[in-house]
Design a protein around this motif. Structure first.
Motif, PDB file in Angstrom:
ATOM      1  N   GLU A 134       0.813  -1.211   0.000  1.00  0.00           N
ATOM      2  CA  GLU A 134       0.000   0.000   0.000  1.00  0.00           C
ATOM      3  C   GLU A 134       0.850   1.267   0.000  1.00  0.00           C
ATOM      4  OE1 GLU A 134      -3.206   0.221  -0.286  1.00  0.00           O
ATOM      5  OE2 GLU A 134      -3.817  -1.876  -0.006  1.00  0.00           O
ATOM      6  N   HIS A 135       1.955   1.250   0.748  1.00  0.00           N
ATOM      7  CA  HIS A 135       2.758   2.475   0.845  1.00  0.00           C
ATOM      8  C   HIS A 135       4.151   2.136   1.385  1.00  0.00           C
ATOM      9  CE1 HIS A 135       3.122   6.855   0.822  1.00  0.00           C
ATOM     10  NE2 HIS A 135       3.788   6.750   1.951  1.00  0.00           N
ATOM     11  N   THR A 136       5.123   2.971   0.993  1.00  0.00           N
ATOM     12  CA  THR A 136       6.497   2.845   1.479  1.00  0.00           C
ATOM     13  C   THR A 136       6.948   4.171   2.070  1.00  0.00           C
ATOM     14  OG1 THR A 136       7.042   1.162  -0.192  1.00  0.00           O
ATOM     15  CG2 THR A 136       8.874   2.314   0.866  1.00  0.00           C
ATOM     16  N   GLY A 150      -9.682   0.690   6.192  1.00  0.00           N
ATOM     17  CA  GLY A 150     -10.646  -0.378   5.995  1.00  0.00           C
ATOM     18  C   GLY A 150     -10.042  -1.699   5.564  1.00  0.00           C
ATOM     19  N   LYS A 151      -8.700  -1.832   5.673  1.00  0.00           N
ATOM     20  CA  LYS A 151      -8.039  -3.061   5.243  1.00  0.00           C
ATOM     21  C   LYS A 151      -7.194  -3.635   6.377  1.00  0.00           C
ATOM     22  CE  LYS A 151      -7.681  -1.411   0.470  1.00  0.00           C
ATOM     23  NZ  LYS A 151      -6.754  -1.092  -0.651  1.00  0.00           N
ATOM     24  N   ARG A 152      -7.081  -4.955   6.383  1.00  0.00           N
ATOM     25  CA  ARG A 152      -6.181  -5.622   7.327  1.00  0.00           C
ATOM     26  C   ARG A 152      -4.757  -5.354   6.868  1.00  0.00           C
ATOM     27  NH1 ARG A 152      -8.038 -11.669   7.296  1.00  0.00           N
ATOM     28  NH2 ARG A 152      -8.283 -11.206   5.084  1.00  0.00           N
ATOM     29  N   SER A 153      -3.969  -4.719   7.707  1.00  0.00           N
ATOM     30  CA  SER A 153      -2.669  -4.223   7.263  1.00  0.00           C
ATOM     31  C   SER A 153      -1.548  -4.623   8.207  1.00  0.00           C
ATOM     32  CB  SER A 153      -2.705  -2.693   7.146  1.00  0.00           C
ATOM     33  OG  SER A 153      -3.734  -2.279   6.252  1.00  0.00           O
ATOM     34  N   LEU A 154      -0.354  -4.710   7.634  1.00  0.00           N
ATOM     35  CA  LEU A 154       0.838  -5.112   8.366  1.00  0.00           C
ATOM     36  C   LEU A 154       1.957  -4.118   8.075  1.00  0.00           C
ATOM     37  CD1 LEU A 154       2.078  -7.490  10.070  1.00  0.00           C
ATOM     38  CD2 LEU A 154       2.918  -8.375   7.897  1.00  0.00           C
ATOM     39  N   LEU A 155       2.633  -3.647   9.130  1.00  0.00           N
ATOM     40  CA  LEU A 155       3.771  -2.753   8.965  1.00  0.00           C
ATOM     41  C   LEU A 155       5.063  -3.549   9.066  1.00  0.00           C
ATOM     42  CD1 LEU A 155       1.413  -0.762  10.033  1.00  0.00           C
ATOM     43  CD2 LEU A 155       3.329   0.776  10.456  1.00  0.00           C
ATOM     44  N   CYS A 156       5.951  -3.326   8.100  1.00  0.00           N
ATOM     45  CA  CYS A 156       7.195  -4.080   8.013  1.00  0.00           C
ATOM     46  C   CYS A 156       8.367  -3.115   7.991  1.00  0.00           C
ATOM     47  CB  CYS A 156       7.216  -4.935   6.750  1.00  0.00           C
ATOM     48  SG  CYS A 156       5.750  -5.964   6.550  1.00  0.00           S
ATOM     49  N   TYR A 157       9.404  -3.432   8.748  1.00  0.00           N
ATOM     50  CA  TYR A 157      10.564  -2.552   8.880  1.00  0.00           C
ATOM     51  C   TYR A 157      11.814  -3.253   8.353  1.00  0.00           C
ATOM     52  CZ  TYR A 157       7.250  -0.329  12.005  1.00  0.00           C
ATOM     53  OH  TYR A 157       6.128   0.252  12.525  1.00  0.00           O
ATOM     54  N   PHE A 166       1.636  -3.268   4.076  1.00  0.00           N
ATOM     55  CA  PHE A 166       1.002  -4.241   3.203  1.00  0.00           C
ATOM     56  C   PHE A 166      -0.423  -4.511   3.683  1.00  0.00           C
ATOM     57  CE2 PHE A 166       5.521  -5.060   2.868  1.00  0.00           C
ATOM     58  CZ  PHE A 166       5.709  -5.249   1.507  1.00  0.00           C
ATOM     59  N   SER A 167      -1.319  -4.804   2.753  1.00  0.00           N
ATOM     60  CA  SER A 167      -2.699  -5.119   3.124  1.00  0.00           C
ATOM     61  C   SER A 167      -3.033  -6.546   2.731  1.00  0.00           C
ATOM     62  CB  SER A 167      -3.675  -4.148   2.446  1.00  0.00           C
ATOM     63  OG  SER A 167      -3.649  -4.295   1.029  1.00  0.00           O
ATOM     64  N   PHE A 168      -3.985  -7.135   3.472  1.00  0.00           N
ATOM     65  CA  PHE A 168      -4.396  -8.523   3.264  1.00  0.00           C
ATOM     66  C   PHE A 168      -5.906  -8.613   3.024  1.00  0.00           C
ATOM     67  CE2 PHE A 168      -0.405  -8.722   5.360  1.00  0.00           C
ATOM     68  CZ  PHE A 168       0.202  -9.901   4.965  1.00  0.00           C
ATOM     69  N   GLY A 169      -6.481  -7.638   2.377  1.00  0.00           N
ATOM     70  CA  GLY A 169      -7.907  -7.660   2.094  1.00  0.00           C
ATOM     71  C   GLY A 169      -8.688  -6.774   3.044  1.00  0.00           C
ATOM     72  N   GLU A 170      -9.987  -6.672   2.802  1.00  0.00           N
ATOM     73  CA  GLU A 170     -10.838  -5.804   3.597  1.00  0.00           C
ATOM     74  C   GLU A 170     -10.948  -6.303   5.033  1.00  0.00           C
ATOM     75  OE1 GLU A 170     -14.603  -5.304   1.783  1.00  0.00           O
ATOM     76  OE2 GLU A 170     -13.816  -4.319  -0.011  1.00  0.00           O
ATOM     77  N   ALA A 171     -11.061  -5.351   5.956  1.00  0.00           N
ATOM     78  CA  ALA A 171     -11.221  -5.671   7.380  1.00  0.00           C
ATOM     79  C   ALA A 171     -12.700  -5.827   7.673  1.00  0.00           C
ATOM     80  CB  ALA A 171     -10.612  -4.573   8.248  1.00  0.00           C
ATOM     81  N   THR A 172     -13.231  -7.025   7.537  1.00  0.00           N
ATOM     82  CA  THR A 172     -14.657  -7.286   7.746  1.00  0.00           C
ATOM     83  C   THR A 172     -14.868  -7.683   9.190  1.00  0.00           C
ATOM     84  OG1 THR A 172     -14.292  -9.548   7.000  1.00  0.00           O
ATOM     85  CG2 THR A 172     -15.076  -7.971   5.362  1.00  0.00           C
ATOM     86  N   SER A 173     -15.256  -6.736  10.028  1.00  0.00           N
ATOM     87  CA  SER A 173     -15.498  -7.006  11.446  1.00  0.00           C
ATOM     88  C   SER A 173     -16.794  -7.769  11.617  1.00  0.00           C
ATOM     89  CB  SER A 173     -15.555  -5.686  12.229  1.00  0.00           C
ATOM     90  OG  SER A 173     -14.333  -4.994  12.124  1.00  0.00           O
ATOM     91  N   GLY A 174     -16.913  -8.470  12.741  1.00  0.00           N
ATOM     92  CA  GLY A 174     -18.127  -9.206  13.037  1.00  0.00           C
ATOM     93  C   GLY A 174     -19.271  -8.273  13.388  1.00  0.00           C
ATOM     94  N   GLU A 175     -20.498  -8.843  13.540  1.00  0.00           N
ATOM     95  CA  GLU A 175     -21.685  -8.042  13.798  1.00  0.00           C
ATOM     96  C   GLU A 175     -21.736  -7.532  15.226  1.00  0.00           C
ATOM     97  OE1 GLU A 175     -25.048 -10.307  12.762  1.00  0.00           O
ATOM     98  OE2 GLU A 175     -24.584 -10.404  10.617  1.00  0.00           O
ATOM     99  N   ASP A 176     -20.955  -8.128  16.124  1.00  0.00           N
ATOM    100  CA  ASP A 176     -21.019  -7.726  17.525  1.00  0.00           C
ATOM    101  C   ASP A 176     -20.613  -6.269  17.701  1.00  0.00           C
ATOM    102  OD1 ASP A 176     -19.743 -10.954  18.512  1.00  0.00           O
ATOM    103  OD2 ASP A 176     -21.819 -10.263  18.263  1.00  0.00           O
ATOM    104  N   THR A 177     -19.551  -5.865  17.020  1.00  0.00           N
ATOM    105  CA  THR A 177     -19.063  -4.499  17.113  1.00  0.00           C
ATOM    106  C   THR A 177     -18.082  -4.246  16.004  1.00  0.00           C
ATOM    107  OG1 THR A 177     -17.743  -2.960  18.434  1.00  0.00           O
ATOM    108  CG2 THR A 177     -17.297  -5.276  18.746  1.00  0.00           C
ATOM    109  N   PRO A 178     -18.041  -3.011  15.459  1.00  0.00           N
ATOM    110  CA  PRO A 178     -17.064  -2.717  14.408  1.00  0.00           C
ATOM    111  C   PRO A 178     -15.701  -2.355  14.959  1.00  0.00           C
ATOM    112  CG  PRO A 178     -18.458  -0.806  14.781  1.00  0.00           C
ATOM    113  CD  PRO A 178     -18.985  -1.902  15.667  1.00  0.00           C
TER     114      PRO A 178
END
Length: 237
Positions: free
Chosen positions: A28-30, A161-168, A181-193
């Motif tokens: 996603e970004h550097t 809105g994406k599942r993301s990882l920071l790498c150094y 880096f992103s691993f797709g959309e962050a789809t939270s459960g219905e219990d809470t966002p």
């Protein structure tokens, strides 16, 4: 050889992937320099998804045992697998947490390796990192390389809105590159966002500027302190 496995996130490199896992990640970004996330929530399936995960576990040569526990202390994840070590390299550190999942649900862990030939210290391929399937130990994708060492966030974050990882990526010239880096959309459960609350980072090990682990920072000499959330702080005492 007894090594340590740090349960955290992962470095990712878009080149030389060996499976379809490469299709599930995106750079996603550097950033030039060391950048840490502030006030971003950790990614979690729902607020009810709570678990215990240690900062360290044993890594024996090319085998690893990964275990985490649910809120009621029952076992959540329990994997014991072997993985392939690249020729000419030795195991250095490992990284895993229950939030480390590909978009297709595949859980993975990361192992970093260092070149056994000390002549190559300072070259771009001195350190390498590879992601493996937590269920069977098969390689998913090549993470990347560094001339010195690397670090990563302990959990996936929810960024844009994406599942993301920071790498150094730490170079031997004492420069750092931060990649998101992103691993797709962050789809939270219905219990809470909302994601689970952030826990405070604690120091877990100290390095000198050559990447060697030391007992404590030496007065008057710079050192690098690795924190439990995967970040690192350069200090001078």
């Amino acid at each position: 050889m007894n090594m340590k496995l740090t349960l955290c996130g992962a470095l990712v490199f878009l080149g030389s992937a060996v499976s379809s896992g490469q299709d599930l990640i995106k750079l996603e970004h550097t950033f030039d320099g060391y950048y840490s996330p502030f006030n971003f929530p950790f990614y979690t399936e729902s607020d009810n998804d709570r678990y215990f995960t240690p900062s360290l576990t044993n890594l024996e040569s090319n085998s690893v045992s990964l275990r985490s526990y649910n809120e009621d202390y029952s076992i959540r994840d329990d994997y014991s697998v072997t993985f392939d070590v690249p020729e000419g390299y030795m195991v250095q550190y490992g990284y895993f947490s229950p939030s480390m999942r590909m978009a297709d649900g595949t859980m993975f862990f990361i192992v970093s390796f260092y070149n056994k030939n000390s002549i190559v210290i300072g070259q771009n391929d001195y350190c390498r990192a590879i992601a493996f399937n937590a269920a069977d130990g098969k390689q998913i994708f090549e993470l990347g390389s560094s001339s010195h060492r690397f670090g990563t966030s302990q959990y996936l974050y929810e960024i844009n809105g994406k599942r993301s990882l920071l790498c150094y990526f730490y170079d031997y010239s004492n420069t750092t590159i931060t990649k998101v880096f992103s691993f797709g959309e962050a789809t939270s459960g219905e219990d809470t966002p909302e994601a689970a609350p952030r826990k405070l980072a604690e120091p877990i090990r100290t390095f000198d500027l050559n990447g060697r682990i030391i007992d404590a920072a030496i007065p008057g000499q710079p050192a690098i302190i690795q924190m439990s959330d995967g970040t690192a702080v350069k200090t001078l005492r």
